[in-house]
Design a protein around this motif. Structure first.
Motif, PDB file in Angstrom:
ATOM      1  N   SER A   3       2.318 -68.104  18.807  1.00  0.00           N
ATOM      2  CA  SER A   3       1.577 -67.294  19.748  1.00  0.00           C
ATOM      3  C   SER A   3       2.072 -65.649  19.688  1.00  0.00           C
ATOM      4  N   MET A   4       3.021 -65.079  19.262  1.00  0.00           N
ATOM      5  CA  MET A   4       4.065 -64.328  19.013  1.00  0.00           C
ATOM      6  C   MET A   4       3.132 -63.193  17.867  1.00  0.00           C
ATOM      7  N   LEU A   5       2.524 -64.313  16.574  1.00  0.00           N
ATOM      8  CA  LEU A   5       1.500 -63.492  15.290  1.00  0.00           C
ATOM      9  C   LEU A   5       0.033 -63.762  16.154  1.00  0.00           C
ATOM     10  N   ALA A   6      -0.243 -64.164  16.689  1.00  0.00           N
ATOM     11  CA  ALA A   6      -1.100 -63.185  16.900  1.00  0.00           C
ATOM     12  C   ALA A   6      -0.979 -62.470  18.243  1.00  0.00           C
ATOM     13  N   LEU A   7       0.113 -62.267  19.168  1.00  0.00           N
ATOM     14  CA  LEU A   7       0.433 -60.970  19.207  1.00  0.00           C
ATOM     15  C   LEU A   7       0.387 -59.849  17.898  1.00  0.00           C
ATOM     16  N   LEU A   8       1.659 -59.895  17.417  1.00  0.00           N
ATOM     17  CA  LEU A   8       1.601 -59.156  16.807  1.00  0.00           C
ATOM     18  C   LEU A   8       0.026 -58.736  16.198  1.00  0.00           C
ATOM     19  N   LEU A   9      -0.667 -60.458  15.158  1.00  0.00           N
ATOM     20  CA  LEU A   9      -2.318 -59.432  14.862  1.00  0.00           C
ATOM     21  C   LEU A   9      -3.520 -58.644  15.719  1.00  0.00           C
ATOM     22  N   VAL A  10      -3.098 -59.357  17.061  1.00  0.00           N
ATOM     23  CA  VAL A  10      -3.867 -58.775  18.830  1.00  0.00           C
ATOM     24  C   VAL A  10      -3.793 -56.609  18.522  1.00  0.00           C
ATOM     25  N   PHE A  11      -1.696 -56.397  18.074  1.00  0.00           N
ATOM     26  CA  PHE A  11      -2.054 -54.961  18.030  1.00  0.00           C
ATOM     27  C   PHE A  11      -1.923 -54.776  16.857  1.00  0.00           C
ATOM     28  N   GLN A  12      -2.134 -55.416  16.043  1.00  0.00           N
ATOM     29  CA  GLN A  12      -2.981 -54.367  15.133  1.00  0.00           C
ATOM     30  C   GLN A  12      -4.635 -54.758  14.601  1.00  0.00           C
ATOM     31  N   LEU A  13      -4.793 -55.671  15.545  1.00  0.00           N
ATOM     32  CA  LEU A  13      -6.561 -54.795  15.578  1.00  0.00           C
ATOM     33  C   LEU A  13      -6.573 -53.822  16.761  1.00  0.00           C
ATOM     34  N   ALA A  14      -5.874 -53.582  17.732  1.00  0.00           N
ATOM     35  CA  ALA A  14      -5.560 -52.837  18.704  1.00  0.00           C
ATOM     36  C   ALA A  14      -5.734 -51.645  18.152  1.00  0.00           C
ATOM     37  N   GLY A  15      -4.546 -51.604  16.849  1.00  0.00           N
ATOM     38  CA  GLY A  15      -4.256 -49.810  16.966  1.00  0.00           C
ATOM     39  C   GLY A  15      -5.173 -49.946  15.152  1.00  0.00           C
ATOM     40  N   GLU A  16      -5.891 -50.598  14.819  1.00  0.00           N
ATOM     41  CA  GLU A  16      -7.015 -50.254  13.747  1.00  0.00           C
ATOM     42  C   GLU A  16      -8.554 -49.838  14.479  1.00  0.00           C
ATOM     43  N   ALA A  17      -8.695 -50.684  15.955  1.00  0.00           N
ATOM     44  CA  ALA A  17      -9.798 -49.422  16.995  1.00  0.00           C
ATOM     45  C   ALA A  17      -9.476 -48.126  17.201  1.00  0.00           C
ATOM     46  N   LEU A  18      -8.633 -48.148  17.016  1.00  0.00           N
ATOM     47  CA  LEU A  18      -8.655 -46.971  17.898  1.00  0.00           C
ATOM     48  C   LEU A  18      -8.124 -45.668  16.970  1.00  0.00           C
ATOM     49  N   CYS A  19      -7.531 -46.102  16.309  1.00  0.00           N
ATOM     50  CA  CYS A  19      -7.858 -45.058  14.767  1.00  0.00           C
ATOM     51  C   CYS A  19      -9.283 -45.069  14.441  1.00  0.00           C
ATOM     52  N   HIS A  20      -9.814 -45.998  14.372  1.00  0.00           N
ATOM     53  CA  HIS A  20     -11.812 -46.359  13.850  1.00  0.00           C
ATOM     54  C   HIS A  20     -12.386 -45.523  15.097  1.00  0.00           C
ATOM     55  N   ALA A  21     -11.856 -45.904  16.574  1.00  0.00           N
ATOM     56  CA  ALA A  21     -12.863 -45.090  17.718  1.00  0.00           C
ATOM     57  C   ALA A  21     -12.187 -43.431  17.979  1.00  0.00           C
ATOM     58  N   LEU A  22     -11.070 -43.238  17.647  1.00  0.00           N
ATOM     59  CA  LEU A  22     -10.660 -42.610  17.212  1.00  0.00           C
ATOM     60  C   LEU A  22     -10.664 -41.233  16.555  1.00  0.00           C
ATOM     61  N   ALA A  23     -10.802 -41.481  15.393  1.00  0.00           N
ATOM     62  CA  ALA A  23     -10.673 -41.010  14.180  1.00  0.00           C
ATOM     63  C   ALA A  23      -9.416 -40.394  13.546  1.00  0.00           C
ATOM     64  N   LEU A  24      -8.546 -41.266  13.765  1.00  0.00           N
ATOM     65  CA  LEU A  24      -7.181 -40.492  13.877  1.00  0.00           C
ATOM     66  C   LEU A  24      -6.565 -40.719  11.781  1.00  0.00           C
ATOM     67  N   PRO A  25      -6.582 -40.061  11.340  1.00  0.00           N
ATOM     68  CA  PRO A  25      -5.641 -39.834  10.068  1.00  0.00           C
ATOM     69  C   PRO A  25      -4.491 -40.421   9.975  1.00  0.00           C
ATOM     70  N   VAL A  26      -3.444 -41.919  10.592  1.00  0.00           N
ATOM     71  CA  VAL A  26      -3.046 -42.500  10.666  1.00  0.00           C
ATOM     72  C   VAL A  26      -3.786 -44.380  10.327  1.00  0.00           C
ATOM     73  N   PRO A  27      -2.610 -44.901   9.232  1.00  0.00           N
ATOM     74  CA  PRO A  27      -2.908 -46.480   9.254  1.00  0.00           C
ATOM     75  C   PRO A  27      -3.340 -46.870  10.886  1.00  0.00           C
ATOM     76  N   GLY A  28      -4.295 -48.301  11.079  1.00  0.00           N
ATOM     77  CA  GLY A  28      -4.406 -48.740  12.156  1.00  0.00           C
ATOM     78  C   GLY A  28      -2.732 -49.802  12.165  1.00  0.00           C
ATOM     79  N   PRO A  29      -2.570 -49.979  11.412  1.00  0.00           N
ATOM     80  CA  PRO A  29      -1.506 -51.189  11.814  1.00  0.00           C
ATOM     81  C   PRO A  29      -0.145 -50.563  11.942  1.00  0.00           C
ATOM     82  N   VAL A  30       0.317 -48.945  11.822  1.00  0.00           N
ATOM     83  CA  VAL A  30       0.709 -47.564  12.564  1.00  0.00           C
ATOM     84  C   VAL A  30       0.899 -47.757  13.661  1.00  0.00           C
ATOM     85  N   VAL A  31      -0.033 -47.390  14.126  1.00  0.00           N
ATOM     86  CA  VAL A  31      -0.903 -47.335  15.668  1.00  0.00           C
ATOM     87  C   VAL A  31      -0.048 -48.597  16.652  1.00  0.00           C
ATOM     88  N   GLY A  32      -1.410 -49.952  16.038  1.00  0.00           N
ATOM     89  CA  GLY A  32      -0.629 -50.795  16.460  1.00  0.00           C
ATOM     90  C   GLY A  32       1.095 -50.824  16.628  1.00  0.00           C
TER      91      GLY A  32
END
Length: 119
Positions: A3-32
């Motif tokens: 469940s914790m591994l899934a949590l880490l992957l969810v935060f990584q996915l959320a970071g990737e989605a946020l970076c893609h949606a807002l065109a942020l110049p930061v890697p998604g995993p960092v945002v996650g």
């Protein structure tokens, strides 16, 4: 642990989605990762220097860090597929690597010398 591994992957996915949606110049995993830290702080789980990370999360992250070298395999394969390009650009690559290393050592040395003089 799963469940914790899934949590880490969810935060990584959320970071990737946020970076893609807002065109942020930061890697998604960092945002996650920043989002995960903010959630831990907001829940009072990770506050202060003596804070304890949940045991399941610590176990997952320790396991991932123990196998971190596996994450460099794709980069190594990518390098070997471009050996001709690397050979043709060997001088600029070498100058960049040596120059950046010398610059980093110089900046660290100057910074350390200044910080040691502070009261």
């Amino acid at each position: 642990m799963l469940s914790m591994l899934a949590l880490l992957l969810v935060f990584q996915l959320a970071g990737e989605a946020l970076c893609h949606a807002l065109a942020l110049p930061v890697p998604g995993p960092v945002v996650g990762m920043v989002a995960l830290v903010l959630v831990l702080i907001a829940r009072g789980i990770w506050v202060g220097p003596d804070a304890a990370v949940p045991p399941d999360l610590e176990r997952v992250t320790s396991t991932l860090l123990g196998h971190l070298s596996l994450l460099f395999v794709p980069a190594g394969v990518g390098v070997t597929t471009h050996l001709a390009l690397l050979a043709s650009e060997a001088v600029p690559i070498t100058v960049a690597l040596v120059g950046s290393t010398v610059a980093a050592i110089a900046v660290a040395g100057v910074l350390m010398a200044r910080l040691e003089r502070r009261p």
